[in-house]
Design an enzyme around this catalytic site. Structure first.
Site, mmCIF file in Angstrom:
data_model
loop_
_atom_site.group_PDB
_atom_site.id
_atom_site.type_symbol
_atom_site.label_atom_id
_atom_site.label_comp_id
_atom_site.label_asym_id
_atom_site.label_seq_id
_atom_site.Cartn_x
_atom_site.Cartn_y
_atom_site.Cartn_z
ATOM 1 N N SER A 299 0.756 -1.183 0.132
ATOM 2 C CA SER A 299 0.107 0.117 0.010
ATOM 3 C C SER A 299 1.005 1.205 0.011
ATOM 4 O O SER A 299 1.812 1.450 0.691
ATOM 5 C CB SER A 299 -0.782 -0.049 1.150
ATOM 6 O OG SER A 299 -1.596 1.105 1.295
ATOM 7 N N ASN B 26 9.865 8.317 4.678
ATOM 8 C CA ASN B 26 8.547 8.894 4.077
ATOM 9 C C ASN B 26 7.726 9.486 5.174
ATOM 10 O O ASN B 26 7.533 8.911 6.090
ATOM 11 C CB ASN B 26 8.036 8.283 2.994
ATOM 12 C CG ASN B 26 6.647 7.430 3.391
ATOM 13 O OD1 ASN B 26 5.528 8.124 3.684
ATOM 14 N ND2 ASN B 26 6.973 6.342 3.852
ATOM 15 N N ILE C 32 4.427 10.985 3.942
ATOM 16 C CA ILE C 32 3.453 11.635 2.920
ATOM 17 C C ILE C 32 2.357 12.023 3.554
ATOM 18 O O ILE C 32 1.617 12.943 3.221
ATOM 19 C CB ILE C 32 2.894 10.395 1.827
ATOM 20 C CG1 ILE C 32 4.176 9.747 1.311
ATOM 21 C CG2 ILE C 32 2.020 10.814 1.150
ATOM 22 C CD1 ILE C 32 5.112 10.482 0.451
ATOM 23 N N ASN D 214 -4.831 -0.191 8.303
ATOM 24 C CA ASN D 214 -3.573 0.180 8.572
ATOM 25 C C ASN D 214 -3.706 0.642 10.108
ATOM 26 O O ASN D 214 -4.608 1.862 10.215
ATOM 27 C CB ASN D 214 -3.259 1.212 7.584
ATOM 28 C CG ASN D 214 -1.959 2.000 8.097
ATOM 29 O OD1 ASN D 214 -1.408 1.773 9.058
ATOM 30 N ND2 ASN D 214 -1.618 3.239 7.385
ATOM 31 N N CYS E 291 -2.255 4.416 13.105
ATOM 32 C CA CYS E 291 -2.464 5.780 12.866
ATOM 33 C C CYS E 291 -2.813 6.101 14.131
ATOM 34 O O CYS E 291 -3.359 5.511 15.171
ATOM 35 C CB CYS E 291 -3.904 5.945 12.012
ATOM 36 S SG CYS E 291 -3.650 5.920 10.182
ATOM 37 N N LYS F 173 -2.996 -4.856 9.397
ATOM 38 C CA LYS F 173 -1.773 -4.410 8.918
ATOM 39 C C LYS F 173 -0.901 -3.885 10.384
ATOM 40 O O LYS F 173 -1.340 -2.701 10.760
ATOM 41 C CB LYS F 173 -1.787 -3.568 7.646
ATOM 42 C CG LYS F 173 -0.042 -3.219 7.682
ATOM 43 C CD LYS F 173 -0.152 -2.555 6.244
ATOM 44 C CE LYS F 173 1.582 -2.317 5.732
ATOM 45 N NZ LYS F 173 1.325 -1.485 4.588
ATOM 46 N N ILE G 63 5.395 -6.010 7.468
ATOM 47 C CA ILE G 63 5.421 -4.862 8.518
ATOM 48 C C ILE G 63 5.129 -3.410 7.764
ATOM 49 O O ILE G 63 5.459 -3.477 6.715
ATOM 50 C CB ILE G 63 6.578 -4.685 9.383
ATOM 51 C CG1 ILE G 63 7.960 -4.535 8.345
ATOM 52 C CG2 ILE G 63 7.055 -6.052 10.211
ATOM 53 C CD1 ILE G 63 9.191 -3.968 9.329
ATOM 54 N N THR H 218 6.055 0.571 8.021
ATOM 55 C CA THR H 218 7.284 1.398 8.172
ATOM 56 C C THR H 218 7.832 1.438 9.556
ATOM 57 O O THR H 218 6.949 1.664 10.347
ATOM 58 C CB THR H 218 7.451 2.824 7.528
ATOM 59 O OG1 THR H 218 6.231 3.288 8.114
ATOM 60 C CG2 THR H 218 7.267 2.450 5.711
ATOM 61 N N GLY I 185 12.072 0.053 2.777
ATOM 62 C CA GLY I 185 13.217 -0.386 1.847
ATOM 63 C C GLY I 185 14.095 -1.664 2.390
ATOM 64 O O GLY I 185 13.896 -2.080 3.319
#
Ligand SMILES: Cc1cc2nc3c(=O)[nH]c(=O)nc-3n(C[C@H](O)[C@H](O)[C@H](O)COP(=O)(O)O)c2cc1C
Length: 311
Positions: free
Chosen positions: A28, A76, A78, A134, A137, A172, A198, A200, A224
């Site tokens: 995602s 990130n 975003i 997710n 949050c 997630k 996982i 991030t 990554g």
């Protein structure tokens, strides 16, 4: 004489009732809503597309800079920019559901009600195979602590989503916890059908000359290849703790990277940050898995799930 089996290996997986022709999905937020990558990747070849996070109302996201490259990875922030669930259903889903690939919608919110609201809105929508929730949050109503960093809050949230939909619910999990197994158990006890891990890892980078954070948001999510060993370890621990099927992700670039997750106990994998380096990364992971199975004379991918020999 070479007795190796010549037939193509069977890569199909039944993931919590979702039929995947192969185990390679998109992570995602790294593959848009599919259309953005369609000139590089025949979407029909993917096991599934997990779309960018969708919330009840549109979200603008964070100010720039939102991305910073790190050794073997990226940070990130975003800020979960997205057009909201109604625009997703109107403008994004019709394109995606033309393809022969499973569409899994990643959902999030800033309160229990927002999460349940998106889940309800997507329930029974043709072309949606399942929800990935997710949970990383902040719960704005509870002082901003992330749902996914508190076992009880995770359980309450996932139970509310479970009640709001008949679709398969995949939790997630956040890696920003001390013991992942408690969260895997909370998801199981809330009635989830699968796990995804996982997300991030929380990180930060600083420009020493300006003495300012590299990201406008100060902190961001690290992804990554740098995070792959952490991800493989968490998938392995979660797989030993609960029987739920797992989508493994975190730094997958090659077929062999993906197979580490399968051996650790994942039934499917998702390719994320690698899509930014190489838009055809998903297909290369897929052909890498196929080549490995052919080389090893393995007929069915499912026979490898959880088969690491950890002594
Ligand atoms: C730019 C970016 C945006 C992301 N957006 C989301 C998102 O909207 N929802 C979510 O659950 N995870 C999101 N993620 C996390 C990824 O889906 C994935 O869990 C994580 O990046 C680890 O995989 P990777 O190392 O292969 O990228 C995002 C990651 C990146 C790099």
């Amino acid at each position: 004489m070479n007795q190796k089996i010549k037939t193509k290996p069977d890569l199909s997986v039944n993931f919590a009732g979702i039929k995947l022709k192969n185990p390679v999905l998109t992570a995602s937020g790294t593959f848009g809503y599919g259309e953005e990558y369609a000139e590089f990747v025949d979407l029909n070849r993917l096991g599934g597309v997990i779309v960018k996070g969708v919330s009840l109302l549109p979200i603008k996201g964070n100010p720039p800079p939102r991305i910073w490259e790190t050794p073997s990875g990226m940070l990130n922030a975003i800020g979960l920019e997205n057009p909201g669930v109604d625009a997703f259903l109107r403008d994004k889903l019709p394109y995606l559901r033309q393809f022969d690939t499973a569409v899994i919608v990643n959902i999030f919110g800033y309160s229990l009600e927002e999460y349940a609201g998106v889940a309800e809105r997507l329930d029974g929508v043709p072309g949606v195979a399942g929800l990935e929730v997710n949970i990383s949050c902040p719960n704005v109503k509870a002082g901003g602590i992330a749902f996914g960093s508190d076992v009880r809050a995770s359980h309450t949230l996932l139970s509310a989503v479970r009640r709001a939909t008949k679709l398969p619910v995949i939790a997630k999990l956040s890696p920003n916890v001390t013991d992942i197994t408690g969260f895997a158990e909370a998801a199981r006890d809330a009635g989830c059908d699968g796990l995804s891990l996982i997300n991030t890892l929380l990180g930060m980078a600083i420009d020493v000359r300006c003495r300012r954070p590299r990201l406008a948001n100060c902190t961001g999510g690290l992804s990554g290849p740098a995070i792959r060993p952490v991800a493989v370890r968490m998938v392995w621990q979660a797989a030993r703790a609960v029987k739920l099927p797992i989508i493994g992700m975190g730094g997958i670039v090659t077929g062999e990277d993906a197979l580490e997750f399968i051996l650790a106990g994942a039934s499917a994998v998702a390719v994320g940050t690698a899509n930014f380096m190489n838009p055809r990364a998903t297909l290369e992971v897929l052909s890498g898995i196929e080549a490995f199975l052919a080389e090893q004379g393995i007929v069915r991918l499912v026979d490898l799930i959880g088969k690491v020999d950890a002594g």
